[in-house]
Design an enzyme around this catalytic site. Structure first.
Site, PDB file in Angstrom:
ATOM      1  N   GLY A   1     -15.640   2.963   4.009  1.00  0.00           N
ATOM      2  CA  GLY A   1     -14.327   3.566   3.810  1.00  0.00           C
ATOM      3  C   GLY A   1     -13.664   3.191   2.504  1.00  0.00           C
ATOM      4  N   GLN A   2     -14.408   2.547   1.593  1.00  0.00           N
ATOM      5  CA  GLN A   2     -13.793   2.207   0.298  1.00  0.00           C
ATOM      6  C   GLN A   2     -13.551   3.477  -0.512  1.00  0.00           C
ATOM      7  OE1 GLN A   2     -15.956  -0.652  -2.134  1.00  0.00           O
ATOM      8  NE2 GLN A   2     -14.245  -0.871  -3.567  1.00  0.00           N
TER       9      GLN A   2
ATOM     10  N   HIS B   1     -10.178  -5.054  -3.389  1.00  0.00           N
ATOM     11  CA  HIS B   1      -8.837  -5.280  -2.826  1.00  0.00           C
ATOM     12  C   HIS B   1      -8.967  -5.739  -1.384  1.00  0.00           C
ATOM     13  CE1 HIS B   1      -9.964  -1.045  -2.352  1.00  0.00           C
ATOM     14  NE2 HIS B   1      -9.318  -1.043  -1.210  1.00  0.00           N
ATOM     15  N   LEU B   2      -8.071  -6.638  -1.001  1.00  0.00           N
ATOM     16  CA  LEU B   2      -7.991  -7.082   0.384  1.00  0.00           C
ATOM     17  C   LEU B   2      -6.766  -6.419   0.995  1.00  0.00           C
ATOM     18  CD1 LEU B   2      -8.761 -10.907   0.068  1.00  0.00           C
ATOM     19  CD2 LEU B   2     -10.333  -9.033   0.294  1.00  0.00           C
ATOM     20  N   HIS B   3      -6.979  -5.695   2.098  1.00  0.00           N
ATOM     21  CA  HIS B   3      -5.858  -5.139   2.845  1.00  0.00           C
ATOM     22  C   HIS B   3      -5.323  -6.245   3.756  1.00  0.00           C
ATOM     23  CE1 HIS B   3      -6.918  -0.736   2.300  1.00  0.00           C
ATOM     24  NE2 HIS B   3      -8.121  -1.250   2.109  1.00  0.00           N
TER      25      HIS B   3
ATOM     26  N   ASP C   1       0.855  -1.192   0.000  1.00  0.00           N
ATOM     27  CA  ASP C   1       0.000   0.000   0.000  1.00  0.00           C
ATOM     28  C   ASP C   1       0.892   1.243   0.000  1.00  0.00           C
ATOM     29  OD1 ASP C   1      -3.226   0.520   0.965  1.00  0.00           O
ATOM     30  OD2 ASP C   1      -1.823   2.206   1.070  1.00  0.00           O
ATOM     31  N   ILE C   2       0.491   2.244  -0.771  1.00  0.00           N
ATOM     32  CA  ILE C   2       1.284   3.470  -0.911  1.00  0.00           C
ATOM     33  C   ILE C   2       1.236   4.326   0.358  1.00  0.00           C
ATOM     34  CG2 ILE C   2      -0.496   5.055  -1.828  1.00  0.00           C
ATOM     35  CD1 ILE C   2       1.494   5.773  -4.063  1.00  0.00           C
TER      36      ILE C   2
ATOM     37  N   ASN D   1     -12.859  -3.154   2.548  1.00  0.00           N
ATOM     38  CA  ASN D   1     -13.872  -2.117   2.706  1.00  0.00           C
ATOM     39  C   ASN D   1     -14.802  -2.182   1.500  1.00  0.00           C
ATOM     40  OD1 ASN D   1     -12.652  -1.141   5.095  1.00  0.00           O
ATOM     41  ND2 ASN D   1     -11.175   0.021   3.896  1.00  0.00           N
TER      42      ASN D   1
HETATM   43  P1  AMP Z   1      -9.797   1.572   0.435  1.00  0.00           P
HETATM   44  O1  AMP Z   1      -9.863   2.919   1.145  1.00  0.00           O
HETATM   45  O2  AMP Z   1     -10.216   0.426   1.277  1.00  0.00           O
HETATM   46  O3  AMP Z   1     -10.521   1.644  -0.897  1.00  0.00           O
HETATM   47  O4  AMP Z   1      -8.263   1.328   0.149  1.00  0.00           O
HETATM   48  C1  AMP Z   1      -7.587   1.875  -0.940  1.00  0.00           C
HETATM   49  C2  AMP Z   1      -6.127   1.739  -0.620  1.00  0.00           C
HETATM   50  O5  AMP Z   1      -5.400   1.905  -1.809  1.00  0.00           O
HETATM   51  C3  AMP Z   1      -5.611   2.785   0.376  1.00  0.00           C
HETATM   52  O6  AMP Z   1      -5.055   2.125   1.499  1.00  0.00           O
HETATM   53  C4  AMP Z   1      -4.582   3.561  -0.433  1.00  0.00           C
HETATM   54  O7  AMP Z   1      -3.460   3.964   0.341  1.00  0.00           O
HETATM   55  C5  AMP Z   1      -4.191   2.541  -1.496  1.00  0.00           C
HETATM   56  N1  AMP Z   1      -3.673   3.102  -2.728  1.00  0.00           N
HETATM   57  C6  AMP Z   1      -4.207   4.091  -3.490  1.00  0.00           C
HETATM   58  N2  AMP Z   1      -3.450   4.315  -4.576  1.00  0.00           N
HETATM   59  C7  AMP Z   1      -2.418   3.440  -4.513  1.00  0.00           C
HETATM   60  C8  AMP Z   1      -1.286   3.186  -5.342  1.00  0.00           C
HETATM   61  N3  AMP Z   1      -1.062   3.862  -6.462  1.00  0.00           N
HETATM   62  N4  AMP Z   1      -0.423   2.214  -4.959  1.00  0.00           N
HETATM   63  C9  AMP Z   1      -0.628   1.519  -3.828  1.00  0.00           C
HETATM   64  N5  AMP Z   1      -1.674   1.713  -3.004  1.00  0.00           N
HETATM   65  C10 AMP Z   1      -2.556   2.667  -3.340  1.00  0.00           C
END
Ligand code: AMP
Ligand code: ZN
Length: 114
Positions: free
Chosen positions: A93-94, A100-102, A30-31, A87
């Site tokens: 919070g999406q 995507h799975l965190h 994650d960024i 999410n």
């Molecule tokens: P969500 O809020 O559950 O939709 O999670 C989206 C996630 O994507 C967040 O944790 C962001 O930090 C991550 N994210 C967004 N853009 C990027 C990217 N370019 N590379 C890696 N992670 C990202």
């Protein structure tokens, strides 16, 4: 989906710290990490969220979970424990509307989540 940031990561059009790839799934860091280890495991195919899945996605969802476990073991999270979160929808919070799975670990987590 040309405008989807995760589809662009899958296509290699946006750089990512990729840690896993197979025919259907990729994983990357994650960024904006919310724990010392914070990885994202996603399907290569554009799926909006868990709410966009059906019976025919059973195998893919299983593959995503197995990759989460593999990545967690690879980073040594399995000894202390880790959290897998998806999410689903804005109220949850999406912010990126590609499933995507965190996978989060390396610290303690509160329950219930905020
Ligand atoms: P969500 O809020 O559950 O939709 O999670 C989206 C996630 O994507 C967040 O944790 C962001 O930090 C991550 N994210 C967004 N853009 C990027 C990217 N370019 N590379 C890696 N992670 C990202
Ligand atoms: Zn997408």
């Amino acid at each position: 989906m040309a405008e989807c940031i995760f589809c662009q990561i899958v296509a290699g059009a946006i750089p990512s710290k990729k840690i896993y790839e197979d025919e259907h799934v990729i994983a990357f860091d994650d960024i904006n990490p919310q724990a010392s280890v914070h990885m994202l495991v996603i399907p290569k195919r554009h799926v909006v969220s868990l709410d966009d899945t059906q019976d025919s996605d059973t195998e893919l969802l299983g593959q995503l979970m197995v990759v989460c476990a593999k990545m967690a073991r690879e980073r040594g999270l399995n000894t202390g424990g880790y959290r897998v979160v998806t999410n689903t929808g804005r109220e949850a919070g999406q912010t990126v509307f590609h499933l995507h799975l965190h996978v989060l670990g390396g610290r303690s987590f509160a329950w219930p989540p905020g």
